[in-house]
Design an enzyme around this catalytic site. Sequence first.
Site, short mmCIF file in Angstrom:
data_model
loop_
_atom_site.label_atom_id
_atom_site.label_comp_id
_atom_site.label_asym_id
_atom_site.label_seq_id
_atom_site.Cartn_x
_atom_site.Cartn_y
_atom_site.Cartn_z
CE LYS A 52 1.98 -1.86 1.06
NZ LYS A 52 2.99 -0.81 1.11
CD GLN A 96 6.67 -0.82 0.36
OE1 GLN A 96 5.55 -1.03 -0.07
NE2 GLN A 96 6.91 -0.67 1.65
CG ASP A 119 1.30 4.78 0.53
OD1 ASP A 119 0.64 3.92 1.15
OD2 ASP A 119 2.40 4.55 -0.01
#
Length: 279
Positions: A52, A96, A119
């Site tokens: 990422k 994460q 997200d």
Amino acid sequence: MSRRIDGKAIAAQIKDELKEEVLRLKGSGVTVGLAVILVGEDTASAIYVNNKKKACEYVGIESVSYELPADTSQEDLLALIGRLNQEEKINGILVQLPLPEHIDEEAVITAISPDKDVDGFHTESAGRLLVGKEGFLPCTPAGIIQLIRRSGFSIEGKECVVVGRSNIVGKPMALLLLRENATVTVAHSKTENLQQVTSRADILVAAVGKPKFITADYVKEGAVVIDVGIHRTAGRKMCGDVDFEEVQKKAAAITPVPGGVGPMTIAMLLANCVEAAKR
Ligand code: NDP
């Protein structure tokens, strides 16, 4: 033999489009910033975070990473998120997953400001998707819509079956397909006659979490098959939820693993960051 849907190429195309957009934004004095938080030393998570960060660098998004020890308290993590929520230069916050067991994932996700929820996991983002309001879309299902569209397949009016009903893949996938005017069925572990249900699908999305679960018997001749699963086999080879070798003989088009849905998830994360900065 079916057509292979090249997620890597489509993701690269999206990243190049975003790169230009980030440049344009910079020209008007707006920078795009993403904060990435990793708690603990899970190897797979560290690889995802690294990918990422590299993708951010490519499109010109400034990423700041916080690599915290596994014993970080929930209180400290929430305090960090609270600070990042206030930070003007940070447009998106990504934590994460999975988090260590002593931390409540739901509490962490809802602590992120919905304006920075790149997200798309916050309940407010989920609610917005449900009622058809603008909001951040979860990256994997949003990427799948792009994959299908950019490969030239239409969704409207098609019979779509999603196998899996998780909050991050199956459910939002079904809602997005519905938004595209498909006729949608969601199947799960309690579905009876699963093969009969999946065999109706013009577009079949497999998000089961079981290696090579979807064999040719589950697939209609000429279907478009999207494989969300990621599994590592004994020889470190990767495979998905679909038996690629078998199903490719029957489907009109299919996504490979790796190189299908995976790269799209990252591309859509970047797209959400750019969207957050524009807002
Ligand atoms: P979950 O484990 O949360 O959900 C799996 C779903 O599959 C559940 O809804 C479950 O049903 C259903 N299921 C399990 N067994 C069966 C069965 N025998 N028949 C029918 N349905 C079944 O997984 P996720 O949605 O998080 O992920 C799915 C897969 O996608 C995983 O392999 C994951 O690694 C991968 N993934 C890939 C991403 C990418 O970027 N490519 C991103 C996210 C995930 P029930 O609800 O009844 O238990």
